[in-house]
Design a protein around this motif. Structure first.
Motif, PDB file in Angstrom:
ATOM      1  N   THR A  15       0.594  -1.995   0.179  1.00 40.76           N
ATOM      2  CA  THR A  15      -0.229   1.076   0.134  1.00 40.76           C
ATOM      3  C   THR A  15       0.928   1.047   0.046  1.00 40.76           C
ATOM      4  N   ASP A  16       0.145   2.577  -0.835  1.00 41.35           N
ATOM      5  CA  ASP A  16       0.721   3.893  -0.359  1.00 41.35           C
ATOM      6  C   ASP A  16       1.341   3.952   0.965  1.00 41.35           C
ATOM      7  N   ALA A  17       0.647   3.340   2.342  1.00 42.92           N
ATOM      8  CA  ALA A  17       1.460   3.703   3.553  1.00 42.92           C
ATOM      9  C   ALA A  17       2.827   2.711   3.580  1.00 42.92           C
ATOM     10  N   LYS A  58       4.432   1.571   1.209  1.00 40.70           N
ATOM     11  CA  LYS A  58       5.491   2.609   0.819  1.00 40.70           C
ATOM     12  C   LYS A  58       6.561   3.109   1.110  1.00 40.70           C
ATOM     13  N   GLU A  59       5.637   4.471   2.217  1.00 33.60           N
ATOM     14  CA  GLU A  59       6.147   5.061   2.247  1.00 33.60           C
ATOM     15  C   GLU A  59       7.151   4.359   4.062  1.00 33.60           C
ATOM     16  N   THR A  60       6.745   3.767   4.509  1.00 36.37           N
ATOM     17  CA  THR A  60       7.468   3.795   5.504  1.00 36.37           C
ATOM     18  C   THR A  60       8.457   2.520   5.423  1.00 36.37           C
ATOM     19  N   GLU A 112      10.224   3.073   2.526  1.00 38.62           N
ATOM     20  CA  GLU A 112      11.552   4.468   2.308  1.00 38.62           C
ATOM     21  C   GLU A 112      11.735   5.115   2.989  1.00 38.62           C
TER      22      GLU A 112
END
Length: 138
Positions: free
Chosen positions: A120-122, A124-126, A128
């Motif tokens: 999910t986007d969340a 991916k953000e974590t 990264e």
């Protein structure tokens, strides 16, 4: 089979974490485990220049012919981490699951573990954010 060659529903998560780990400067070594790649940190104080700090692992199945894995674990062994890196990884609580039972953040567990079920986007953000921390120590 090379662990990076698997094609499970969860494989995009594994590949994203592996790619971000390499971009951060870590070395990946498949070893002999069919579900795990080891993570190594370049370290000039170690004889061969590299120190193992953790792993990326498929979880949720011991027999892939019967059931695909359902989760990817990105874990870092507390005892093998430089102090600064350990502190920065400890500060991240998103997607944490240091042990399968009990609280998600468990400072007495062997590893600081992040577990992902989908990309999910969340997630991916974590991933990264963790990779940015790793890059400062690689």
């Amino acid at each position: 089979m090379n662990v990076l060659e698997y094609r499970f529903a969860i494989t995009p998560v594994f590949h994203f974490i592996a790619a971000k780990s390499m971009e951060a400067g870590l070395y990946l070594c498949g070893g002999y485990a069919k579900q795990t790649v080891q993570l190594w940190l370049k370290d000039p104080t170690v004889e061969n220049g590299k120190r193992r700090i953790g792993a990326i692992q498929y979880e949720g199945s011991n027999d892939y012919t019967v059931k695909e894995p359902s989760m990817v674990s990105w874990r870092f062994e507390r005892a093998l981490l430089p102090d600064g890196l350990k502190q920065e990884l400890e500060a991240t609580s998103a997607f944490r699951r240091d042990r399968n039972d009990g609280p998600p953040v468990n400072p007495s567990a062997q590893s600081i573990a992040f577990k992902f079920e989908t990309l999910t986007d969340a997630a991916k953000e974590t991933i990264e954010r963790i990779a940015a921390v790793l890059q400062r120590y690689a």
